[in-house]
Design a protein around this motif. Structure first.
Motif, short mmCIF file in Angstrom:
data_model
loop_
_atom_site.label_atom_id
_atom_site.label_comp_id
_atom_site.label_asym_id
_atom_site.label_seq_id
_atom_site.Cartn_x
_atom_site.Cartn_y
_atom_site.Cartn_z
N LYS A 161 -5.13 3.81 -3.50
CA LYS A 161 -4.38 3.87 -1.94
C LYS A 161 -4.94 3.15 -1.41
CE LYS A 161 -4.69 7.54 1.68
NZ LYS A 161 -5.78 8.65 2.20
N GLY A 162 -3.92 2.71 -0.04
CA GLY A 162 -4.33 1.45 0.74
C GLY A 162 -3.54 1.79 1.99
N GLN A 163 -3.72 1.06 2.88
CA GLN A 163 -3.35 0.98 4.44
C GLN A 163 -3.02 -0.36 4.76
OE1 GLN A 163 -5.51 3.15 7.16
NE2 GLN A 163 -3.77 3.48 8.60
N LEU A 164 -1.76 -0.62 5.02
CA LEU A 164 -1.23 -1.71 5.65
C LEU A 164 -1.69 -1.93 7.06
CD1 LEU A 164 2.32 -1.91 4.13
CD2 LEU A 164 -0.05 -2.68 3.14
N LYS A 165 -1.52 -3.43 7.65
CA LYS A 165 -2.14 -3.42 9.00
C LYS A 165 -1.26 -2.53 10.14
CE LYS A 165 -3.59 -8.22 8.56
NZ LYS A 165 -3.63 -9.65 9.02
N ASP A 166 -0.07 -2.30 9.78
CA ASP A 166 0.77 -1.55 10.59
C ASP A 166 0.52 0.21 10.51
OD1 ASP A 166 2.04 -0.82 8.27
OD2 ASP A 166 3.95 -1.30 9.19
N GLY A 167 -0.41 0.29 9.64
CA GLY A 167 -0.73 1.91 9.48
C GLY A 167 -0.19 2.60 8.41
N THR A 168 1.02 1.90 7.76
CA THR A 168 1.50 2.53 6.74
C THR A 168 0.75 2.57 5.48
OG1 THR A 168 3.68 1.21 7.43
CG2 THR A 168 3.54 2.33 5.06
N LEU A 169 0.55 3.98 4.97
CA LEU A 169 -0.07 4.36 3.82
C LEU A 169 0.70 3.93 2.63
CD1 LEU A 169 -1.80 7.70 4.63
CD2 LEU A 169 -2.87 5.48 4.67
N VAL A 170 0.18 3.26 1.39
CA VAL A 170 0.90 2.84 0.47
C VAL A 170 -0.12 3.26 -0.85
CG1 VAL A 170 2.04 0.90 1.52
CG2 VAL A 170 -0.34 0.30 0.57
N ALA A 171 0.57 3.12 -2.20
CA ALA A 171 0.01 3.14 -3.26
C ALA A 171 0.12 1.88 -4.07
CB ALA A 171 0.67 4.32 -4.12
N VAL A 172 -1.01 1.24 -4.46
CA VAL A 172 -0.76 0.03 -4.89
C VAL A 172 -1.15 -0.22 -6.28
CG1 VAL A 172 -2.17 -2.36 -4.95
CG2 VAL A 172 -1.74 -0.83 -2.73
N LYS A 173 -0.29 -0.35 -7.06
CA LYS A 173 -0.12 -0.23 -8.63
C LYS A 173 -0.76 -1.82 -9.04
CE LYS A 173 2.87 2.21 -10.93
NZ LYS A 173 3.97 2.64 -11.65
N ARG A 174 -1.73 -2.09 -9.68
CA ARG A 174 -2.42 -3.06 -10.02
C ARG A 174 -2.21 -3.19 -11.66
NH1 ARG A 174 -8.19 -5.64 -9.09
NH2 ARG A 174 -7.97 -7.80 -9.24
N ALA A 175 -1.41 -3.89 -12.20
CA ALA A 175 -1.09 -4.01 -13.49
C ALA A 175 -2.67 -4.54 -14.35
CB ALA A 175 0.02 -4.98 -14.03
N LYS A 176 -2.78 -4.28 -15.55
CA LYS A 176 -3.80 -4.76 -16.38
C LYS A 176 -3.21 -6.07 -16.84
CE LYS A 176 -6.02 -0.57 -18.66
NZ LYS A 176 -5.87 0.05 -20.08
N LYS A 177 -4.20 -7.08 -16.88
CA LYS A 177 -3.88 -8.39 -17.30
C LYS A 177 -3.55 -8.45 -18.45
CE LYS A 177 -6.60 -10.73 -13.58
NZ LYS A 177 -6.94 -9.35 -12.81
N SER A 178 -3.71 -7.63 -19.41
CA SER A 178 -3.36 -7.50 -20.95
C SER A 178 -2.11 -6.88 -21.20
CB SER A 178 -4.53 -6.91 -21.70
OG SER A 178 -4.52 -5.34 -21.34
N VAL A 179 -1.21 -6.47 -20.16
CA VAL A 179 -0.07 -5.85 -20.68
C VAL A 179 1.04 -6.51 -20.21
CG1 VAL A 179 -1.15 -3.47 -20.39
CG2 VAL A 179 -0.14 -4.47 -18.47
#
Length: 421
Positions: free
Chosen positions: A150-168
């Protein structure tokens, strides 16, 4: 009682016609508008032959053992997969005039920062700031693809940040990653999770999407928050999902097959509006005007929802999503998972069990026991099972289009409201 009607349909030989009249125009439901990008079509077509590349690899399980994970805020893929090849397109002909009558199937982003969804190229500094340096406290999902924060951008927008495994993923496929993000970023609809942007920096592959905080449909069916979804809410959710898939199949610049429609990929807002998530397995079909009928590909998807014809022929069409939607309908109104291994043998495959009861005139017995077995609920259940029966037909040519599913569901809801008044 409405739940006792005798029905003689066969799951393998059902017609593609329904007795319900056409529904009123969905524009009365909600209307949104979106200005189509003049470069969208070329960008999408440019990605058509690589849509199963790095974007899929980033967010697909790297091996068969990575089958299970959960997320209360985004959804994921507890699925099995393998490498894909492109050779053809969808068998739907409705896309020939796509983009000319988008109606409710287009939506407008209301964030000043997100005026062009998916186009933002985030910096690593922005991502680390939004997630507090990928804080474990902000982790909301984990799976074979990697981790969701879960993340929040500077403008207040809530986001989901999908970070891929480096192995895939393959580091040499950065170009394909970018083109596929650009293609899928053109997907924008009220009932689809928005793609805000991406990060392609060094060995990092990150997708930033809309954050939906109220859990998955599967969690709500299991009453994870202590509240039971009413039948009316379940019907609204089914319609929302049907709208989203119809948009993908018919109203985008290019047909899109989601390929992983399931309850854990349906997210619910605080008002119980449904949003379809997780495009990790999505495929772009070739232009229907090309005359080709399918995409030839190795099988990807989730056990229990997979189209048996796709499994047999490796030919993927929009009707594979229709099959999955039929399974989802049964799940929504019975409350059971598609496969219940701890049940008695005859009840383990939920759709098969439900269809058998329906044909025997005992549809009401499969209604989620958390709901009241009233005449009105029995009427809805019968009509839902009839629609599901058509959707899960063993031959894709006999399945309805998703647009037809929307029409049928609208009429079911109309009839239900009239019974309650």
């Amino acid at each position: 009682m409405s739940g006792r009607r005798r029905h003689s349909s066969d799951m393998m030989s059902t017609p593609d016609r329904f007795s319900y009249p056409p529904s009123p125009s969905p524009s009365s439901y909600s209307t949104y508008s979106s200005e189509k990008s003049t470069s969208g079509r070329s960008r999408v077509k440019g990605a058509a032959r690589s849509v199963a590349g790095v974007f899929v690899a980033c967010f697909s399980p790297p091996d068969e053992d990575s089958n299970h994970h959960s997320s209360s805020a985004y959804g994921g893929s507890d699925a099995f997969s393998s490498t894909s090849d492109v050779s053809g397109a969808s068998d739907s002909t409705e896309g020939k005039k796509r983009g000319t009558a988008r109606g409710i199937y287009a939506t407008q982003n209301d964030s000043t920062r997100m005026r062009e969804p998916g186009s933002i190229k985030f910096t690593l500094a922005e991502i680390t700031a939004a997630t507090k340096n990928f804080s474990p406290a902000l982790k909301v999902g984990q799976g074979g693809f990697g981790t969701v924060y879960k993340g929040q951008l500077k403008d207040g927008t809530l986001v989901a940040v999908k970070r891929a495994k480096k192995s895939v993923y393959d580091k040499n496929l950065g170009g394909e990653f970018l083109s596929e993000v650009q293609a899928l970023s053109k997907v924008e609809h009220l009932n689809l999770v928005k793609c805000y942007g991406y990060l392609h920096h060094g060995d990092e592959r990150i997708i930033v999407v809309e954050y939906v905080a109220n859990g998955t449909l599967r969690e709500h069916l299991e009453c994870f928050n202590g509240n039971v979804l009413s039948l009316a809410s379940r019907l609204d959710i089914a319609i929302d999902v049907a709208h989203a898939i119809t948009y993908l199949h018919t109203y985008t610049d290019h047909p899109i097959i989601h390929r992983d429609i399931k309850s854990s990929n349906i997210l619910l807002t605080d008002k119980l509006r449904a949003k379809v998530a997780d495009f990790g397995f999505a495929r772009l079909a070739a232009d229907p005007e090309s005359g080709q009928t399918h995409v030839s590909t190795q099988v990807k998807g989730t056990a229990g929802y997979l189209d048996p014809e796709y499994l047999k022929t490796y030919q993927l069409t929009e009707k594979s999503d229709v099959y999955s939607f039929g399974i989802l309908l049964v799940e929504i109104f019975t409350g059971r998972r598609p496969v219940e291994t701890k049940r008695e043998l005859e009840e383990r495959v939920t759709a098969r069990w439900a269809m058998k009861k329906f044909k025997e005139g005992d549809a009401i017995s499969v209604l989620d026991p958390k709901l009241e077995a009233s005449d009105a609920n029995g009427m809805v259940l019968e009509k839902i099972l009839e629609l599901s029966l058509h959707c899960v037909n063993g031959h894709r040519k006999n399945r309805p289009t998703m647009r037809r599913c929307v029409e049928v569901l609208w009429n079911i809801r109309k009839d239900y409201k009239e019974l309650l008044d």
